[in-house]
Design a protein around this motif. Sequence first.
Motif, short mmCIF file in Angstrom:
data_model
loop_
_atom_site.label_atom_id
_atom_site.label_comp_id
_atom_site.label_asym_id
_atom_site.label_seq_id
_atom_site.Cartn_x
_atom_site.Cartn_y
_atom_site.Cartn_z
N ASN A 195 0.85 -1.18 0.00
CA ASN A 195 0.00 0.00 0.00
C ASN A 195 0.89 1.24 0.00
N ALA A 244 -0.06 4.30 -0.34
CA ALA A 244 -0.81 5.49 0.11
C ALA A 244 -0.47 5.83 1.56
N SER A 245 -0.91 7.02 1.97
CA SER A 245 -0.66 7.47 3.34
C SER A 245 -1.82 7.11 4.27
N ILE A 246 -2.81 6.38 3.77
CA ILE A 246 -3.93 5.91 4.58
C ILE A 246 -4.10 4.40 4.38
N GLU A 247 -4.75 3.75 5.35
CA GLU A 247 -4.99 2.32 5.24
C GLU A 247 -5.94 2.03 4.07
N LYS A 248 -5.64 0.96 3.33
CA LYS A 248 -6.46 0.56 2.18
C LYS A 248 -6.94 -0.86 2.36
N LYS A 269 -7.01 -5.71 4.83
CA LYS A 269 -6.44 -4.37 5.00
C LYS A 269 -4.92 -4.41 4.97
N PRO A 289 -0.88 2.00 5.91
CA PRO A 289 -0.26 3.02 5.05
C PRO A 289 1.25 2.81 4.93
N GLU A 301 -12.21 0.97 -2.33
CA GLU A 301 -12.89 2.26 -2.45
C GLU A 301 -13.29 2.55 -3.90
#
Length: 185
Positions: A38, A40-44, A73, A76, A103
């Motif tokens: 992942n 990204a800077s947020i959990e995915k 999950k 990040p 998402e």
Amino acid sequence: MTPISVMSGTLGDIFWDLAPWITYEPGYDLGCSVYVANPASIEKEYALMARLSREGAVISEEVLPVFGYTWFKVGPGDFIRLKGALRFDESDSELAILLVERETEEITDSVVTVLVSPSNTSALPPTWPGSTGSSGFDWSSLLYMMVPVMMLGVVVSAAKPKENEREPKPITVTEERKLLPAGRQ
């Protein structure tokens, strides 16, 4: 059918330890490790799908459960390693593992290998000129990349003097003396 993009990676990345083509006998387990990253800077949340296809036609498509669930999950900037085994009733086909981001419900990345039945194997990989097998990685492009590297090695080795042509270096022996620290009295 959603097109597969290589190394898209804006929403997530997937890697595995399988070669671009492997010999596969239908009905047997195919063990592998899959890595999902992942960036990204947020959990995915992600899901994995297995797609078997032959000559562009989808043979089968199924969700691969992870820890018993469809979605899993990844923190990040983190990755997870998933160990498992896949089993199919087909060979002489392309196996793609698709990474779906929850998402957007988009296929964000994928990995592909060609499954070749043992009866179709030869000393050459599939799609190599003169080999039998199904479509897959174009090995001729790899050959064109390797020829300049091999030629560079020939030029470099020709420019170096041979070991027996070099002047012998004089051998000098120097002995360093170390004093022991003073002991306790």
